[in-house]
Structure formats: structure tokens, C-alpha cells
Design an enzyme around this catalytic site. Sequence first.
Site, PDB file in Angstrom:
ATOM      1  N   ARG A   1       3.162   8.306  -4.181  1.00  0.00           N
ATOM      2  CA  ARG A   1       3.299   7.022  -4.882  1.00  0.00           C
ATOM      3  C   ARG A   1       2.282   6.898  -6.008  1.00  0.00           C
ATOM      4  O   ARG A   1       2.331   5.915  -6.749  1.00  0.00           O
ATOM      5  CB  ARG A   1       3.066   5.879  -3.893  1.00  0.00           C
TER       6      ARG A   1
ATOM      7  N   ARG B   1       4.531  -5.435  -4.356  1.00  0.00           N
ATOM      8  CA  ARG B   1       4.910  -4.023  -4.158  1.00  0.00           C
ATOM      9  C   ARG B   1       5.649  -3.474  -5.382  1.00  0.00           C
ATOM     10  O   ARG B   1       5.465  -2.319  -5.752  1.00  0.00           O
ATOM     11  CB  ARG B   1       5.757  -3.895  -2.877  1.00  0.00           C
TER      12      ARG B   1
HETATM   13  P1  AMP Z   1       7.277   1.827   2.878  1.00  0.00           P
HETATM   14  O1  AMP Z   1       7.784   1.791   4.269  1.00  0.00           O
HETATM   15  O2  AMP Z   1       7.467   3.177   2.213  1.00  0.00           O
HETATM   16  O3  AMP Z   1       7.758   0.696   2.012  1.00  0.00           O
HETATM   17  O4  AMP Z   1       5.678   1.647   2.988  1.00  0.00           O
HETATM   18  C1  AMP Z   1       5.124   0.460   3.521  1.00  0.00           C
HETATM   19  C2  AMP Z   1       3.688   0.290   3.052  1.00  0.00           C
HETATM   20  O5  AMP Z   1       2.896   1.390   3.524  1.00  0.00           O
HETATM   21  C3  AMP Z   1       3.500   0.311   1.539  1.00  0.00           C
HETATM   22  O6  AMP Z   1       3.729  -0.942   0.944  1.00  0.00           O
HETATM   23  C4  AMP Z   1       2.040   0.747   1.431  1.00  0.00           C
HETATM   24  O7  AMP Z   1       1.156  -0.307   1.760  1.00  0.00           O
HETATM   25  C5  AMP Z   1       1.933   1.775   2.551  1.00  0.00           C
HETATM   26  N1  AMP Z   1       2.284   3.129   2.066  1.00  0.00           N
HETATM   27  C6  AMP Z   1       3.343   3.895   2.446  1.00  0.00           C
HETATM   28  N2  AMP Z   1       3.344   5.077   1.800  1.00  0.00           N
HETATM   29  C7  AMP Z   1       2.261   5.048   0.987  1.00  0.00           C
HETATM   30  C8  AMP Z   1       1.723   5.956   0.025  1.00  0.00           C
HETATM   31  N3  AMP Z   1       2.310   7.124  -0.227  1.00  0.00           N
HETATM   32  N4  AMP Z   1       0.588   5.594  -0.623  1.00  0.00           N
HETATM   33  C9  AMP Z   1      -0.028   4.430  -0.377  1.00  0.00           C
HETATM   34  N5  AMP Z   1       0.435   3.508   0.491  1.00  0.00           N
HETATM   35  C10 AMP Z   1       1.569   3.808   1.156  1.00  0.00           C
END
Ligand code: AMP
Length: 210
Positions: free
Chosen positions: A92, A169
Site C-alpha cells: 500500500r 481510507r
Molecule cells: P483491508 O482489510 O485491506 O481494508 O485492511 C484493513 C486495515 O488494515 C487498513 O485500513 C489498514 O489500517 C491496515 N492494513 C492492511 N494492510 C495494510 C498495509 N499493507 N499497510 C498498512 N496498513 C495496512
Amino acid sequence: MVERTGLILIGAPGSGKGTQAKKLKDQLGFAHISTGDLLRAAVAAGSKLGLDAKGYMDAGGLVPDALVIDLLREALTEPAAAKGFILDGFPRTIPQAEALDAAVRIDRVIDLQVPFDLIEERITGRRMSPSGHVYHVKYSPPKIEGTCDVTGEKLYQRSDDTPEKVRARLEKFDAETRPVIARYQSRRIVVAVDGVGDPEAVFTRIMAVL
Ligand code: AMP
């Protein structure tokens, strides 16, 4: 040794990365590595990583690179990833992409495109079962309200799936993740796929470009 295939599914929160990654996993037999799922599991388990990550996640921010990079490195060593892997929600940021590129070869990046004005409705209507099945109150509701069709578990809403946190986000996506897409575009391995429509139609589009 047969080389393994490395795929990245990249896209804004709510673009359908998780849904499509699960389908790809079933179709191709690759590991599905979702840093979001791994982080939520760490939070639920109350591990040190979970405690460190929780505040960032609850605020709709990004967890520090060092933490997620360690998590990813570990996931890549799992036997399930030997044939191939699908990354969902990683990288990300540019430092995450640099760490990834130093560790493994990436063959293809699928850029799942959904207009931001559709995303808020998708995310705020999303409901999850603890075992990972995902529903939407309007588009794909469970047969019994609030209950997982597959496991009978009680559904919950992610704490970061509120309108305010969705906006935070999406801002992070614009600022931190778009440069990652540009990085792979310069390598000509990115394919843009229209993420609007029902999940089966989107999956057909993805398979057509792989
Ligand atoms: P997601 O399920 O991919 O939407 O991830 C949920 C949350 O986890 C995100 O909003 C971030 O806070 C954290 N997160 C997940 N993947 C990452 C990443 N590669 N880098 C930083 N934070 C992450």
C-alpha cells in the site's frame, strides 16, 4: 524448481479485492495473502502486533510499514504460497513495494477500478462473518438477517467500515497507494480491470486478462 507466480490485486478499499482474491485462490490454487485479514486476526488474538496495529486501523490509517512488511515476509514462507500467491491489500506504500520487490518476483498487478462514489455504499453495507464470508445488506444479503449462510455465525460490521473512516481510507489510498500503481505501470505489468458489477462478472474480466 518451477517458479512461483506472484499476483497483486490493488485497488481502493471496497473495490472488491478480498472477494476476487478468494475466487482466484479457488481457481488457481494459489495462497491468498491479505494483510488486512492477518492484522484483524492479530487484533482478535490480542497479540503484541495486534495491540500495536489496532489504533491505526481503527482510525482508518495505515499500520507502520515495518509491521506489515514483517507480516508479509512470514506469510510468503507458508507452504501454500509455494505455487503462487495473490496479495490483497499489500503493498500500500512505496517502501512496502520496495521490500516486496527485494523479496519476490511480481508477474502481474490487477488494478481493480471502482469510482469513489460507489465505494461508500459498498463498504458501509458490508457485513462479515468471523470465518471470513462477506455479505452486503443490499446487494448480497444473507438468507437470515445478521447470520452467516455458511457457518451460522453472527455477522458483524468492521469498525473501520463507517462513512468517516472510509473517507480517511480513501485519502490514504490516493496519497500512498496510487504511487505504487504508477511504480508497477512503469514496468508494464499492470492491467486495469473494471470492478463495477456483480462479483462473477468482475471475476470473468480478471480471468480474461491473466
Ligand atoms: P483491508 O482489510 O485491506 O481494508 O485492511 C484493513 C486495515 O488494515 C487498513 O485500513 C489498514 O489500517 C491496515 N492494513 C492492511 N494492510 C495494510 C498495509 N499493507 N499497510 C498498512 N496498513 C495496512
